[in-house]
Design a protein around this motif. Sequence first.
Motif, PDB file in Angstrom:
ATOM      1  N   SER A  19     -30.539 -95.199  74.240  1.00 39.01           N
ATOM      2  CA  SER A  19     -29.474 -94.214  74.124  1.00 39.01           C
ATOM      3  C   SER A  19     -28.829 -94.342  72.757  1.00 39.01           C
ATOM      4  O   SER A  19     -28.747 -95.433  72.204  1.00 39.01           O
ATOM      5  N   GLU A  20     -28.399 -93.215  72.199  1.00 36.55           N
ATOM      6  CA  GLU A  20     -27.664 -93.225  70.940  1.00 36.55           C
ATOM      7  C   GLU A  20     -26.176 -92.964  71.171  1.00 36.55           C
ATOM      8  O   GLU A  20     -25.435 -92.652  70.241  1.00 36.55           O
ATOM      9  N   ASN A  21     -25.751 -93.109  72.397  1.00 37.41           N
ATOM     10  CA  ASN A  21     -24.335 -92.963  72.714  1.00 37.41           C
ATOM     11  C   ASN A  21     -23.577 -94.175  72.178  1.00 37.41           C
ATOM     12  O   ASN A  21     -23.824 -95.309  72.606  1.00 37.41           O
ATOM     13  N   ALA A  22     -22.665 -93.953  71.256  1.00 36.32           N
ATOM     14  CA  ALA A  22     -21.907 -95.053  70.650  1.00 36.32           C
ATOM     15  C   ALA A  22     -20.534 -95.221  71.297  1.00 36.32           C
ATOM     16  O   ALA A  22     -19.692 -95.958  70.786  1.00 36.32           O
ATOM     17  N   GLY A  23     -20.305 -94.557  72.429  1.00 34.41           N
ATOM     18  CA  GLY A  23     -19.008 -94.631  73.080  1.00 34.41           C
ATOM     19  C   GLY A  23     -18.790 -95.939  73.810  1.00 34.41           C
ATOM     20  O   GLY A  23     -19.599 -96.867  73.748  1.00 34.41           O
ATOM     21  N   GLY A  24     -17.671 -96.020  74.513  1.00 38.01           N
ATOM     22  CA  GLY A  24     -17.311 -97.237  75.225  1.00 38.01           C
ATOM     23  C   GLY A  24     -18.228 -97.525  76.396  1.00 38.01           C
ATOM     24  O   GLY A  24     -19.079 -96.705  76.774  1.00 38.01           O
ATOM     25  N   MET A  25     -18.060 -98.701  76.962  1.00 36.40           N
ATOM     26  CA  MET A  25     -18.902 -99.115  78.072  1.00 36.40           C
ATOM     27  C   MET A  25     -18.624 -98.296  79.321  1.00 36.40           C
ATOM     28  O   MET A  25     -17.488 -97.916  79.586  1.00 36.40           O
ATOM     29  N   THR A  26     -19.668 -98.052  80.080  1.00 36.86           N
ATOM     30  CA  THR A  26     -19.523 -97.324  81.326  1.00 36.86           C
ATOM     31  C   THR A  26     -19.211 -98.282  82.474  1.00 36.86           C
ATOM     32  O   THR A  26     -19.461 -99.490  82.391  1.00 36.86           O
ATOM     33  N   VAL A  27     -18.699 -97.728  83.551  1.00 36.95           N
ATOM     34  CA  VAL A  27     -18.422 -98.533  84.742  1.00 36.95           C
ATOM     35  C   VAL A  27     -19.711 -99.168  85.253  1.00 36.95           C
ATOM     36  O   VAL A  27     -19.733-100.347  85.647  1.00 36.95           O
ATOM     37  N   ARG A  28     -20.799 -98.419  85.219  1.00 31.63           N
ATOM     38  CA  ARG A  28     -22.076 -98.957  85.693  1.00 31.63           C
ATOM     39  C   ARG A  28     -22.506-100.161  84.873  1.00 31.63           C
ATOM     40  O   ARG A  28     -22.932-101.190  85.419  1.00 31.63           O
ATOM     41  N   SER A  29     -22.418-100.062  83.557  1.00 42.32           N
ATOM     42  CA  SER A  29     -22.849-101.164  82.701  1.00 42.32           C
ATOM     43  C   SER A  29     -21.978-102.401  82.904  1.00 42.32           C
ATOM     44  O   SER A  29     -22.481-103.524  83.007  1.00 42.32           O
ATOM     45  N   ILE A  30     -20.674-102.186  82.950  1.00 40.56           N
ATOM     46  CA  ILE A  30     -19.773-103.315  83.157  1.00 40.56           C
ATOM     47  C   ILE A  30     -20.076-104.002  84.489  1.00 40.56           C
ATOM     48  O   ILE A  30     -20.132-105.235  84.582  1.00 40.56           O
ATOM     49  N   THR A  31     -20.311-103.188  85.519  1.00 41.21           N
ATOM     50  CA  THR A  31     -20.590-103.737  86.838  1.00 41.21           C
ATOM     51  C   THR A  31     -21.866-104.561  86.827  1.00 41.21           C
ATOM     52  O   THR A  31     -21.927-105.658  87.406  1.00 41.21           O
ATOM     53  N   GLU A  32     -22.914-104.061  86.163  1.00 44.36           N
ATOM     54  CA  GLU A  32     -24.185-104.777  86.133  1.00 44.36           C
ATOM     55  C   GLU A  32     -24.062-106.101  85.373  1.00 44.36           C
ATOM     56  O   GLU A  32     -24.608-107.127  85.792  1.00 44.36           O
ATOM     57  N   LEU A  33     -23.355-106.094  84.255  1.00 46.83           N
ATOM     58  CA  LEU A  33     -23.211-107.320  83.482  1.00 46.83           C
ATOM     59  C   LEU A  33     -22.389-108.352  84.243  1.00 46.83           C
ATOM     60  O   LEU A  33     -22.751-109.537  84.297  1.00 46.83           O
ATOM     61  N   LEU A  34     -21.283-107.905  84.827  1.00 46.14           N
ATOM     62  CA  LEU A  34     -20.448-108.837  85.572  1.00 46.14           C
ATOM     63  C   LEU A  34     -21.163-109.354  86.824  1.00 46.14           C
ATOM     64  O   LEU A  34     -21.042-110.528  87.182  1.00 46.14           O
ATOM     65  N   ASN A  35     -21.918-108.485  87.469  1.00 43.10           N
ATOM     66  CA  ASN A  35     -22.642-108.913  88.661  1.00 43.10           C
ATOM     67  C   ASN A  35     -23.694-109.961  88.310  1.00 43.10           C
ATOM     68  O   ASN A  35     -23.888-110.934  89.053  1.00 43.10           O
ATOM     69  N   ALA A  36     -24.373-109.788  87.166  1.00 40.85           N
ATOM     70  CA  ALA A  36     -25.375-110.776  86.753  1.00 40.85           C
ATOM     71  C   ALA A  36     -24.725-112.129  86.514  1.00 40.85           C
ATOM     72  O   ALA A  36     -25.265-113.172  86.901  1.00 40.85           O
ATOM     73  N   ALA A  37     -23.555-112.131  85.861  1.00 39.06           N
ATOM     74  CA  ALA A  37     -22.853-113.392  85.633  1.00 39.06           C
ATOM     75  C   ALA A  37     -22.444-114.027  86.955  1.00 39.06           C
ATOM     76  O   ALA A  37     -22.577-115.243  87.146  1.00 39.06           O
ATOM     77  N   TRP A  38     -21.975-113.221  87.890  1.00 37.42           N
ATOM     78  CA  TRP A  38     -21.549-113.739  89.190  1.00 37.42           C
ATOM     79  C   TRP A  38     -22.726-114.302  89.975  1.00 37.42           C
ATOM     80  O   TRP A  38     -22.610-115.326  90.647  1.00 37.42           O
ATOM     81  N   VAL A  39     -23.901-113.630  89.887  1.00 32.01           N
ATOM     82  CA  VAL A  39     -25.101-114.138  90.560  1.00 32.01           C
ATOM     83  C   VAL A  39     -25.512-115.479  89.967  1.00 32.01           C
ATOM     84  O   VAL A  39     -25.940-116.386  90.686  1.00 32.01           O
ATOM     85  N   LEU A  40     -25.372-115.623  88.645  1.00 26.61           N
ATOM     86  CA  LEU A  40     -25.716-116.894  88.021  1.00 26.61           C
ATOM     87  C   LEU A  40     -24.829-118.009  88.558  1.00 26.61           C
ATOM     88  O   LEU A  40     -25.305-119.092  88.896  1.00 26.61           O
ATOM     89  N   HIS A  41     -23.525-117.741  88.641  1.00 27.66           N
ATOM     90  CA  HIS A  41     -22.597-118.742  89.181  1.00 27.66           C
ATOM     91  C   HIS A  41     -21.359-118.018  89.711  1.00 27.66           C
ATOM     92  O   HIS A  41     -20.738-117.228  88.986  1.00 27.66           O
ATOM     93  N   PRO A  42     -20.968-118.269  90.959  1.00 29.55           N
ATOM     94  CA  PRO A  42     -19.839-117.537  91.552  1.00 29.55           C
ATOM     95  C   PRO A  42     -18.517-117.776  90.833  1.00 29.55           C
ATOM     96  O   PRO A  42     -17.592-116.968  90.973  1.00 29.55           O
ATOM     97  N   ALA A  43     -18.393-118.839  90.058  1.00 26.99           N
ATOM     98  CA  ALA A  43     -17.147-119.086  89.325  1.00 26.99           C
ATOM     99  C   ALA A  43     -16.864-117.996  88.307  1.00 26.99           C
ATOM    100  O   ALA A  43     -15.709-117.807  87.900  1.00 26.99           O
TER     101      ALA A  43
END
Length: 324
Positions: A240-264
Amino acid sequence: MQGSPRILVKGAGVAGMTAAVTLAERGGRVTLYDPGGRVGAGASWFAGGMLAPWCEAESAPAEVTAQSVDSVDWWAAHVPDVVRAGSLVLAPPRDVGEVARFGRRTSHFETVDGARIGALEPDLAGRFHKGLFFADEGHVDPRKALVALLDSLKAFGGQAVFTADQAPDPAEFDWVVDCTALNVRDKLEGLRGMRGEMLLLRCPDVTLRRPVRMLHPRIPIYIVPREGHVFMVGATMIESENAGGMTVRSITELLNAAWVLHPAFAEAEILEMGTGLRPSFPDNMPRVIQKGHTVYINGMYRHGFLLSPARAREAADIVFGANS
């Protein structure tokens, strides 16, 4: 120094900084220019800083690995605090098949079980049962590394200009090495933007020694430790060439991956969200292109820190080969 070429390096991202230092090491009289006001004003500031030639073979051409196997050595010789602790590739139980797929496409790894994972990363003990450990890889904090390269450039007698009203005149230089990414799309055919996104989290309850790649069939995620229990969490690539801010979907996926790695990570503090467009050619391979006395280093894609030393050497060979 009287007969040394005068070289203007435009752009103070990772491509420009590695080129400037390499050219100065060879005896060039280097002036670095970036109107962004500092080093890393573009996409390099949001990079993961992973020096992972073997992991990248999973999705990159063989040339990427061949040209970057010495990248960890180059960075360790030029900046402090390069961590040479390898890379760990994991997947949650539902996606554990992705580990085998990743292994089939790569090499120079050790297949690790739960006990070995816990020995490598005690905070992950008991959480994963299969993974890959790439012992010969490393990582660096991009922001500290870029500043360190600027210090190195100055130690070699180079100078840096970061204000537009003091822009150097290219006509006063023997060579211009242009590392200005998407700003030269009109001069380099096929150059496009590739969206990258990242989060910086602070989580005092988690300690990691090395980057962890969390495999997912759609978007693999990486978590890279930095000083002070800070972690960079990023998506590897988004077409994508969209240079705008992060989407709710992207934030959710990144945070979920971190949580899956460690619940802390559920209690982690979000320090920063960032997006950027990485310059990329159609084949996703960085290129050095000479047009007269201008040498372009561009299209670094997701390989900026990994391949910039090789591309800097290539550019320097052009400059000093023509002056020998």
